[in-house]
Design a protein around this motif. Structure first.
Motif, PDB file in Angstrom:
ATOM      1  N   GLN A  14       0.725  -1.352  -0.112  1.00  0.00           N
ATOM      2  CA  GLN A  14      -0.144   0.134   0.169  1.00  0.00           C
ATOM      3  C   GLN A  14       0.626   1.323   0.088  1.00  0.00           C
ATOM      4  O   GLN A  14       0.279   2.346   0.006  1.00  0.00           O
ATOM      5  CB  GLN A  14      -0.952   0.083   1.510  1.00  0.00           C
ATOM      6  CG  GLN A  14      -1.965  -0.895   1.032  1.00  0.00           C
ATOM      7  CD  GLN A  14      -3.044  -0.687   0.194  1.00  0.00           C
ATOM      8  OE1 GLN A  14      -3.125   0.315  -0.194  1.00  0.00           O
ATOM      9  NE2 GLN A  14      -3.884  -2.020  -0.148  1.00  0.00           N
ATOM     10  N   ASN A  19      -0.119   4.221  -2.253  1.00  0.00           N
ATOM     11  CA  ASN A  19      -1.378   4.696  -2.267  1.00  0.00           C
ATOM     12  C   ASN A  19      -1.286   5.744  -1.199  1.00  0.00           C
ATOM     13  O   ASN A  19      -1.392   5.384  -0.009  1.00  0.00           O
ATOM     14  CB  ASN A  19      -2.461   3.391  -1.642  1.00  0.00           C
ATOM     15  CG  ASN A  19      -3.795   3.861  -1.423  1.00  0.00           C
ATOM     16  OD1 ASN A  19      -4.166   5.019  -1.915  1.00  0.00           O
ATOM     17  ND2 ASN A  19      -4.652   3.104  -0.991  1.00  0.00           N
ATOM     18  N   PHE A  31      -3.960   5.849   1.579  1.00  0.00           N
ATOM     19  CA  PHE A  31      -4.052   4.740   2.691  1.00  0.00           C
ATOM     20  C   PHE A  31      -3.770   5.319   4.126  1.00  0.00           C
ATOM     21  O   PHE A  31      -2.698   5.971   4.228  1.00  0.00           O
ATOM     22  CB  PHE A  31      -3.106   3.484   2.598  1.00  0.00           C
ATOM     23  CG  PHE A  31      -3.272   2.480   3.501  1.00  0.00           C
ATOM     24  CD1 PHE A  31      -4.097   1.444   3.029  1.00  0.00           C
ATOM     25  CD2 PHE A  31      -2.135   2.280   4.280  1.00  0.00           C
ATOM     26  CE1 PHE A  31      -4.376   0.326   3.900  1.00  0.00           C
ATOM     27  CE2 PHE A  31      -2.531   1.266   5.330  1.00  0.00           C
ATOM     28  CZ  PHE A  31      -3.383   0.254   5.030  1.00  0.00           C
TER      29      PHE A  31
END
Length: 228
Positions: free
Chosen positions: A101, A104, A107
């Protein structure tokens, strides 16, 4: 001869410790920081001279605001894995963001803190520590006072450094991602690199020292620092 024998045998005994290989560094740091911890616990009195005035017997209470170090050193001080390989679960030493992640930006992840990791260490919960990419060790900085504005301790006191965080970190990946859009053997890529080299040569004698350097012998697509 007696002193020689002592020095010859010094450090030969294997310490009886359950901790991992990173413990050696933290054991040395713990000894180095011993005198500082003594002063930190009591503070000290000092006559402070400030703006032509002396403030007598001020009681200074010490704490550590941050550690000045590079990225590799910071990982070791936090007990975080120094590897960024495929098997590492968490790449960041600040938070618990899973490796998959990290690309991202939306996140939301919990921050790592001293209390959580210290408890896992006390309970010998090696499996959970591994899942957080944390080494199993008795961190020397857990006995040092950091800012009381959060619970992070050493895990929030190691700011990123310009070399690893920016020059061969963010800047490097920005250049690589941009060039990847041009293709590896395209005319657009060749023209772009040629213009970059030309501008760099023309501007390399500019007198404004606040500007970054513009001439790169290996081009902006090669070398560790590349363009910045």
């Amino acid at each position: 001869l007696r002193n020689f024998d002592l020095l010859e045998q010094e450090g030969m005994d294997t310490p009886n410790t359950p901790y991992g290989k990173g413990q050696d560094l933290h054991s040395m740091l713990d000894t180095i920081l011993k005198s500082y911890r003594s002063v930190e616990s009591t503070g000290f009195f000092w006559d402070l001279r400030y703006k032509n005035q002396t403030y007598e017997s001020l009681h200074f209470v010490l704490f550590c605001p941050f550690i000045k170090c590079d990225c590799v050193e910071a990982d070791k001080l936090c007990g975080h894995y120094t590897s960024r390989g495929a098997g590492v679960k968490q790449l960041c030493r600040y938070c618990c963001c899973p490796a998959e992640q990290t690309d991202n930006p939306k996140f939301d992840s919990d921050k790592k803190n001293q209390a959580t990791i210290q408890e896992l260490t006390w309970n010998s919960n090696v499996a959970v520590l591994k899942s957080m990419s944390q080494q199993f060790l008795d961190n020397a900085f857990y006995r040092i006072r950091f800012g009381s504005h959060n619970r992070s301790g050493i895990h929030g006191a190691c700011p990123t450094d310009i070399l690893h965080g920016l020059l061969i970190g963010i800047f490097k990946y920005v250049v690589l991602l941009f060039l990847s859009q041009l293709g590896t053997k395209s005319k657009a890529r060749s023209d772009f690199l040629a213009l970059a080299a030309l501008y760099g040569t023309l501007l390399h004698r500019q007198s404004d020292r606040d500007k970054p350097k513009t001439q790169f012998e290996s081009g902006i697509d090669a070398g560790k620092h590349m363009a910045k």
